[in-house]
Design an enzyme around this catalytic site. Structure first.
Site, PDB file in Angstrom:
ATOM      1  N   HIS A 207       0.084   4.330   1.201  1.00 48.64           N
ATOM      2  CA  HIS A 207      -1.328   4.218   1.580  1.00 48.64           C
ATOM      3  C   HIS A 207      -1.446   3.972   3.077  1.00 48.64           C
ATOM      4  O   HIS A 207      -0.451   3.657   3.742  1.00 48.64           O
ATOM      5  CB  HIS A 207      -1.984   3.037   0.841  1.00 48.64           C
ATOM      6  N   ASP A 209      -3.845   1.445   5.662  1.00 47.46           N
ATOM      7  CA  ASP A 209      -4.733   0.288   5.564  1.00 47.46           C
ATOM      8  C   ASP A 209      -6.091   0.682   6.155  1.00 47.46           C
ATOM      9  O   ASP A 209      -6.142   1.300   7.218  1.00 47.46           O
ATOM     10  CB  ASP A 209      -4.145  -0.907   6.328  1.00 47.46           C
ATOM     11  N   HIS A 264       2.265   3.941   4.728  1.00 41.59           N
ATOM     12  CA  HIS A 264       3.425   3.088   4.454  1.00 41.59           C
ATOM     13  C   HIS A 264       3.456   2.723   2.975  1.00 41.59           C
ATOM     14  O   HIS A 264       2.483   2.935   2.251  1.00 41.59           O
ATOM     15  CB  HIS A 264       3.396   1.838   5.353  1.00 41.59           C
ATOM     16  N   ARG A 274      11.224 -10.041  -2.337  1.00 42.04           N
ATOM     17  CA  ARG A 274      10.608  -9.856  -1.022  1.00 42.04           C
ATOM     18  C   ARG A 274       9.282 -10.603  -1.019  1.00 42.04           C
ATOM     19  O   ARG A 274       8.510 -10.534  -1.992  1.00 42.04           O
ATOM     20  CB  ARG A 274      10.363  -8.364  -0.783  1.00 42.04           C
TER      21      ARG A 274
HETATM   22  C1  LIG Z   1      -6.294   0.850  -4.600  1.00 46.42           C
HETATM   23  C2  LIG Z   1      -6.858   0.065  -3.729  1.00 46.42           C
HETATM   24  C3  LIG Z   1      -6.324  -1.268  -3.337  1.00 46.42           C
HETATM   25  C4  LIG Z   1      -7.017  -1.513  -2.015  1.00 46.42           C
HETATM   26  C5  LIG Z   1      -8.395  -0.993  -2.341  1.00 46.42           C
HETATM   27  C6  LIG Z   1      -8.073   0.373  -2.913  1.00 46.42           C
HETATM   28  O1  LIG Z   1      -9.110   0.921  -3.706  1.00 46.42           O
HETATM   29  C7  LIG Z   1      -7.700   1.310  -1.752  1.00 46.42           C
HETATM   30  C8  LIG Z   1      -7.227   0.515  -0.502  1.00 46.42           C
HETATM   31  C9  LIG Z   1      -6.312  -0.657  -0.895  1.00 46.42           C
HETATM   32  C10 LIG Z   1      -6.043  -1.613   0.257  1.00 46.42           C
HETATM   33  C11 LIG Z   1      -4.767  -1.309   1.064  1.00 46.42           C
HETATM   34  C12 LIG Z   1      -4.642  -2.312   2.197  1.00 46.42           C
HETATM   35  C13 LIG Z   1      -4.886  -3.752   1.729  1.00 46.42           C
HETATM   36  O2  LIG Z   1      -3.773  -4.211   0.987  1.00 46.42           O
HETATM   37  C14 LIG Z   1      -6.156  -3.849   0.843  1.00 46.42           C
HETATM   38  C15 LIG Z   1      -6.519  -5.313   0.547  1.00 46.42           C
HETATM   39  C16 LIG Z   1      -7.272  -3.095   1.467  1.00 46.42           C
HETATM   40  O3  LIG Z   1      -8.160  -3.528   2.171  1.00 46.42           O
HETATM   41  O4  LIG Z   1      -7.200  -1.763   1.111  1.00 46.42           O
HETATM   42  C17 LIG Z   1      -5.932  -2.985  -0.397  1.00 46.42           C
HETATM   43  C18 LIG Z   1      -7.029  -2.946  -1.465  1.00 46.42           C
HETATM   44  C19 LIG Z   1      -6.802  -3.975  -2.581  1.00 46.42           C
HETATM   45  O5  LIG Z   1      -5.652  -4.336  -2.888  1.00 46.42           O
HETATM   46  O6  LIG Z   1      -7.800  -4.388  -3.187  1.00 46.42           O
HETATM   47  O1  LIG Z   2       4.053  -6.141   1.252  1.00 48.42           O
HETATM   48  C1  LIG Z   2       4.273  -5.437   2.226  1.00 48.42           C
HETATM   49  O2  LIG Z   2       5.281  -5.552   2.898  1.00 48.42           O
HETATM   50  C2  LIG Z   2       3.246  -4.399   2.639  1.00 48.42           C
HETATM   51  C3  LIG Z   2       2.118  -4.312   1.663  1.00 48.42           C
HETATM   52  C4  LIG Z   2       0.974  -3.513   2.161  1.00 48.42           C
HETATM   53  O3  LIG Z   2       1.137  -2.500   2.796  1.00 48.42           O
HETATM   54  C5  LIG Z   2      -0.393  -3.966   1.880  1.00 48.42           C
HETATM   55  O4  LIG Z   2      -0.550  -5.016   1.217  1.00 48.42           O
HETATM   56  O5  LIG Z   2      -1.343  -3.291   2.320  1.00 48.42           O
HETATM   57 FE   LIG Z   3      -0.678  -1.749   3.648  1.00 49.80          FE
END
Ligand SMILES: C=C1C[C@]23C[C@@]1(O)CC[C@H]2[C@@]12CC[C@H](O)[C@@](C)(C(=O)O1)[C@H]2[C@@H]3C(=O)O
Ligand SMILES: O=C(O)CCC(=O)C(=O)O
Ligand SMILES: [Fe+2]
Length: 340
Positions: A207, A209, A264, A274
């Site tokens: 994904h 961020d 990543h 981890r």
């Molecule tokens: C599948 C998902 C988890 C996420 C929200 C989403 O619908 C798509 C983006 C995901 C992500 C990736 C980065 C961060 O870990 C996170 C908190 C964010 O802002 O976008 C997660 C979201 C999540 O875990 O709720």
């Molecule tokens: O846990 C990690 O090292 C990265 C996880 C990550 O990419 C995320 O939480 O968005």
């Molecule tokens: Fe991430």
């Protein structure tokens, strides 16, 4: 997170994807020393090429890092029923295997927390309700120090790109209404599962961020991989004394694609657990996410439609982890360019 007997575990985890343990360890990740007079130039170069770099001499006290690591491990080692009291994530709180609410799963358990001071009081009644005060205080000390470092990093980004004013980015993260969050991820080892399949379990699927910037610290267990411009996946060697900085989607838009948000993922390690801690710096919900005018060349047009962070976030949280979320906001989407 409970690890069952072999066949039950495989059954239970059949939704978790695996991948061949092939990615090469990459020794070309740029390393930036925050005290280096060249830091702004090196940061911009790294963010253009990789959307990712390692930060050393970062100024975050090691004692805050190890205190939070101890507290987080204490939490993740609690009985499952105790951890579940801090969940399910809505999106904040404790989650296990399910990531987001659209069907993504991974070999991971986590705590997702809001860092907005106007909302953190609410967390007293949910995540931290059943845990010692020392946990909340370790999170607060760590997040405060990491935020300070993140403000400095984005000021260097602005300086390096000649964005005016210099605090154009940092003010968004400093704002009381900044929509930032903090995540503790725990990836337990799972030797049986990996031995049976001969593959690595995906801890956190690929994904980008969505926010402006992410600041990641992990223990010395490997697993983090990034996708290079040529689409190959490489492993970032872990370094528990440094931070890894990721460019997020919002920063890609604000720089009109000059800095790239990095794809990543994390593979679970067969033998070692981890633990990672990530601060995601986002703007206030009402902020318009558009390229900085001072960055645009004469006649240059934005590659993206105009949207607010609220609109982007709402759309992102409806997407699957691996989706290309910026696609919906591009003026010329990839399929339009391909003439489909
Ligand atoms: C599948 C998902 C988890 C996420 C929200 C989403 O619908 C798509 C983006 C995901 C992500 C990736 C980065 C961060 O870990 C996170 C908190 C964010 O802002 O976008 C997660 C979201 C999540 O875990 O709720
Ligand atoms: O846990 C990690 O090292 C990265 C996880 C990550 O990419 C995320 O939480 O968005
Ligand atoms: Fe991430």
């Amino acid at each position: 997170m409970v690890v069952h007997s072999q066949s039950a575990a495989l059954d239970h985890c059949s939704l978790i994807k695996t991948c061949k343990p092939t990615a090469t360890v990459f020794n070309g990740i740029p390393v930036v020393n925050l005290g280096d007079p060249q830091a702004k130039t090196l940061i911009v170069k790294a963010c253009e090429e990789f959307g990712f770099f390692k930060l050393v001499n970062h100024g975050v006290p090691m004692e805050f890092i190890s205190e939070l690591e101890t507290e987080a491990l204490r939490f993740f080692n609690l009985p499952q029923s105790d951890k579940d009291k801090a969940g399910p994530p809505d999106p904040f709180g404790y989650g296990c295997k399910m990531i987001g609410s659209n069907g993504d799963v991974g070999w991971v358990e986590y705590l997702l927390l809001n860092t907005n001071p106007q909302i953190t009081s609410h967390q007293t009644h949910t995540v931290f309700r059943e845990n010692p005060e020392s946990f909340r205080s370790a999170v607060n000390d760590y997040v405060q120090a990491v935020k300070r470092m993140a403000f400095e990093v984005v000021e260097l980004v602005a300086d390096g790109l000649r964005i005016e004013p210099r605090d154009a980015l940092s003010r968004l993260l400093r704002d009381d209404k900044s929509d930032s969050c903090f995540r503790l991820n725990h990836y337990p080892p799972c030797p049986e599962l990996q031995a049976l399949s001969g593959r690595n379990l995906i801890g956190f699927g690929e994904h980008t961020d969505p926010q402006i910037i992410s600041v990641l610290r992990s223990n010395n267990t490997s697993g983090l991989q990034i996708c290079l411009k040529d689409k190959t996946w490489v492993s970032a060697p872990p370094d528990q004394t440094s931070f890894f900085i990721n460019v997020g989607d919002a920063l890609q838009v604000m720089t009109n694609g000059r800095l790239r948000s990095v794809r990543h993922r994390v593979l679970a390690d067969p033998k070692n657990s981890r633990l990672s801690m990530i601060y995601f710096g986002g703007p206030p919900l009402s902020e318009k996410i558009v390229p900085f005018p001072s960055l645009m060349a004469k006649g240059e047009e934005s590659l993206y439609k105009e949207f607010t962070w609220w609109e982007y976030k709402t759309s992102a949280y409806k997407s699957r982890l691996a989706d290309y979320r910026l696609g919906l906001f591009e003026k010329r989407s990839a399929s339009a360019v391909a003439g489909l």
